[in-house]
Design a protein around this motif. Structure first.
Motif, PDB file in Angstrom:
ATOM      1  N   THR A 180       0.833  -1.200   0.000  1.00 16.75           N
ATOM      2  CA  THR A 180       0.000   0.000   0.000  1.00 16.75           C
ATOM      3  C   THR A 180       0.868   1.251   0.000  1.00 16.75           C
ATOM      4  N   ALA A 181       1.943   1.245   0.763  1.00 21.55           N
ATOM      5  CA  ALA A 181       2.859   2.389   0.771  1.00 21.55           C
ATOM      6  C   ALA A 181       3.437   2.612  -0.622  1.00 21.55           C
ATOM      7  N   ASP A 182       3.759   1.528  -1.319  1.00 24.11           N
ATOM      8  CA  ASP A 182       4.267   1.637  -2.687  1.00 24.11           C
ATOM      9  C   ASP A 182       3.205   2.218  -3.612  1.00 24.11           C
ATOM     10  N   ALA A 183       1.966   1.748  -3.478  1.00 20.90           N
ATOM     11  CA  ALA A 183       0.877   2.271  -4.308  1.00 20.90           C
ATOM     12  C   ALA A 183       0.636   3.751  -4.017  1.00 20.90           C
ATOM     13  N   ILE A 184       0.726   4.133  -2.740  1.00 20.26           N
ATOM     14  CA  ILE A 184       0.563   5.540  -2.371  1.00 20.26           C
ATOM     15  C   ILE A 184       1.696   6.367  -2.968  1.00 20.26           C
ATOM     16  N   ALA A 185       2.922   5.853  -2.913  1.00 19.57           N
ATOM     17  CA  ALA A 185       4.060   6.572  -3.501  1.00 19.57           C
ATOM     18  C   ALA A 185       3.842   6.805  -4.990  1.00 19.57           C
ATOM     19  N   THR A 186       3.333   5.794  -5.684  1.00 15.86           N
ATOM     20  CA  THR A 186       3.031   5.943  -7.104  1.00 15.86           C
ATOM     21  C   THR A 186       1.956   6.991  -7.318  1.00 15.86           C
ATOM     22  N   SER A 187       0.912   6.962  -6.505  1.00 15.28           N
ATOM     23  CA  SER A 187      -0.178   7.933  -6.635  1.00 15.28           C
ATOM     24  C   SER A 187       0.303   9.352  -6.335  1.00 15.28           C
ATOM     25  N   VAL A 188       1.181   9.500  -5.357  1.00 23.57           N
ATOM     26  CA  VAL A 188       1.714  10.824  -5.031  1.00 23.57           C
ATOM     27  C   VAL A 188       2.597  11.319  -6.176  1.00 23.57           C
ATOM     28  N   ASP A 189       3.392  10.435  -6.768  1.00 20.64           N
ATOM     29  CA  ASP A 189       4.168  10.828  -7.949  1.00 20.64           C
ATOM     30  C   ASP A 189       3.237  11.304  -9.063  1.00 20.64           C
ATOM     31  N   ASN A 190       2.130  10.571  -9.262  1.00 20.02           N
ATOM     32  CA  ASN A 190       1.144  10.969 -10.274  1.00 20.02           C
ATOM     33  C   ASN A 190       0.531  12.319  -9.942  1.00 20.02           C
ATOM     34  N   LEU A 191       0.274  12.558  -8.655  1.00 13.91           N
ATOM     35  CA  LEU A 191      -0.281  13.840  -8.232  1.00 13.91           C
ATOM     36  C   LEU A 191       0.709  14.961  -8.517  1.00 13.91           C
ATOM     37  N   THR A 216      -5.833  14.305   5.518  1.00 12.09           N
ATOM     38  CA  THR A 216      -6.009  15.748   5.672  1.00 12.09           C
ATOM     39  C   THR A 216      -5.351  16.490   4.509  1.00 12.09           C
ATOM     40  N   GLY A 217      -4.147  16.086   4.153  1.00  9.53           N
ATOM     41  CA  GLY A 217      -3.455  16.711   3.028  1.00  9.53           C
ATOM     42  C   GLY A 217      -4.217  16.552   1.728  1.00  9.53           C
ATOM     43  N   VAL A 218      -4.734  15.358   1.475  1.00  6.77           N
ATOM     44  CA  VAL A 218      -5.512  15.098   0.267  1.00  6.77           C
ATOM     45  C   VAL A 218      -6.763  15.978   0.246  1.00  6.77           C
ATOM     46  N   LYS A 219      -7.428  16.071   1.381  1.00  7.45           N
ATOM     47  CA  LYS A 219      -8.638  16.915   1.465  1.00  7.45           C
ATOM     48  C   LYS A 219      -8.299  18.371   1.173  1.00  7.45           C
ATOM     49  N   ALA A 244      -5.649  11.433  -9.406  1.00  2.00           N
ATOM     50  CA  ALA A 244      -4.560  11.004  -8.529  1.00  2.00           C
ATOM     51  C   ALA A 244      -5.009  11.051  -7.065  1.00  2.00           C
ATOM     52  N   LEU A 245      -5.753  12.094  -6.694  1.00  2.00           N
ATOM     53  CA  LEU A 245      -6.275  12.190  -5.329  1.00  2.00           C
ATOM     54  C   LEU A 245      -7.246  11.054  -5.036  1.00  2.00           C
ATOM     55  N   ASP A 246      -8.084  10.708  -6.018  1.00  3.00           N
ATOM     56  CA  ASP A 246      -9.008   9.583  -5.847  1.00  3.00           C
ATOM     57  C   ASP A 246      -8.241   8.284  -5.591  1.00  3.00           C
ATOM     58  N   GLU A 247      -7.145   8.108  -6.323  1.00  2.00           N
ATOM     59  CA  GLU A 247      -6.342   6.890  -6.167  1.00  2.00           C
ATOM     60  C   GLU A 247      -5.694   6.845  -4.778  1.00  2.00           C
ATOM     61  N   ILE A 248      -5.210   7.989  -4.297  1.00  2.00           N
ATOM     62  CA  ILE A 248      -4.630   8.033  -2.950  1.00  2.00           C
ATOM     63  C   ILE A 248      -5.699   7.693  -1.919  1.00  2.00           C
ATOM     64  N   ASP A 249      -6.890   8.275  -2.071  1.00  2.00           N
ATOM     65  CA  ASP A 249      -7.993   7.973  -1.150  1.00  2.00           C
ATOM     66  C   ASP A 249      -8.296   6.484  -1.120  1.00  2.00           C
ATOM     67  N   LYS A 250      -8.300   5.867  -2.288  1.00  2.00           N
ATOM     68  CA  LYS A 250      -8.580   4.429  -2.385  1.00  2.00           C
ATOM     69  C   LYS A 250      -7.522   3.630  -1.619  1.00  2.00           C
ATOM     70  N   GLU A 251      -6.258   3.956  -1.836  1.00  2.00           N
ATOM     71  CA  GLU A 251      -5.182   3.235  -1.156  1.00  2.00           C
ATOM     72  C   GLU A 251      -5.210   3.488   0.347  1.00  2.00           C
ATOM     73  N   LEU A 252      -5.581   4.700   0.759  1.00  2.00           N
ATOM     74  CA  LEU A 252      -5.696   4.991   2.187  1.00  2.00           C
ATOM     75  C   LEU A 252      -6.789   4.148   2.827  1.00  2.00           C
ATOM     76  N   GLY A 253      -7.880   3.956   2.103  1.00  2.00           N
ATOM     77  CA  GLY A 253      -8.948   3.096   2.603  1.00  2.00           C
ATOM     78  C   GLY A 253      -8.452   1.677   2.811  1.00  2.00           C
ATOM     79  N   ASN A 254      -7.663   1.187   1.864  1.00  2.00           N
ATOM     80  CA  ASN A 254      -7.095  -0.156   1.988  1.00  2.00           C
ATOM     81  C   ASN A 254      -6.162  -0.253   3.185  1.00  2.00           C
ATOM     82  N   LEU A 255      -5.324   0.739   3.365  1.00  2.00           N
ATOM     83  CA  LEU A 255      -4.352   0.718   4.448  1.00  2.00           C
ATOM     84  C   LEU A 255      -5.012   0.948   5.799  1.00  2.00           C
TER      85      LEU A 255
END
Length: 130
Positions: A39-50, A96-99, A67-78
């Motif tokens: 999940t951390a790897d997926a978040i890193a990818t999403s943040v790079d995309n952002l 909070t940062g995403v919001k 990209a924000l939607d993808e981060i939200d999704k991964e945060l839900g998983n984590l």
């Protein structure tokens, strides 16, 4: 190119950490650790995309939202898989940062400050690999 190399190094570090955890922990803990690392790897990818989306906002403003939607999704998983206080705090900080970034974009800011998002994502990576 530098982002791809940095991301690759992060992925390798996360994988090595996961393998170390595999050798040192029981199956339940290993599964949890591997989920955290993935999940951390997926978040890193999403943040790079952002980051890329924000820098190219004039070309396609919807990329940042995706990209924000993808981060939200991964945060839900984590968030569903952790009882670690440090990780929970990092996840909350990232939410909070995403919001805040999403609110800034909704208010017409084409180049919102994403530093809190990148900082929180790094912290999640740190927690998952420590």
């Amino acid at each position: 190119m530098a982002k791809a190399t940095r991301h690759r190094r992060i992925t390798v570090a996360l994988t090595l950490t996961a393998l170390t955890l595999t050798a040192a922990a029981g199956c339940g803990a290993v599964d949890k650790a591997l989920d955290c690392v993935r999940t951390a790897d997926a978040i890193a990818t999403s943040v790079d995309n952002l980051q890329q989306a924000v820098s190219n906002a004039s070309n396609d403003p919807t990329q940042a939202s995706e990209a924000l939607d993808e981060i939200d999704k991964e945060l839900g998983n984590l968030g569903d898989k952790t009882d670690n206080a440090d990780l929970s705090k990092a996840v909350d900080d990232l939410r909070t940062g995403v919001k805040n970034v999403r609110d800034a974009i909704d208010q017409g800011d084409a180049t919102p400050d994403i530093t809190p998002v990148t900082d929180a994502a790094k912290e999640i990576g740190n927690v998952c690999t420590s």
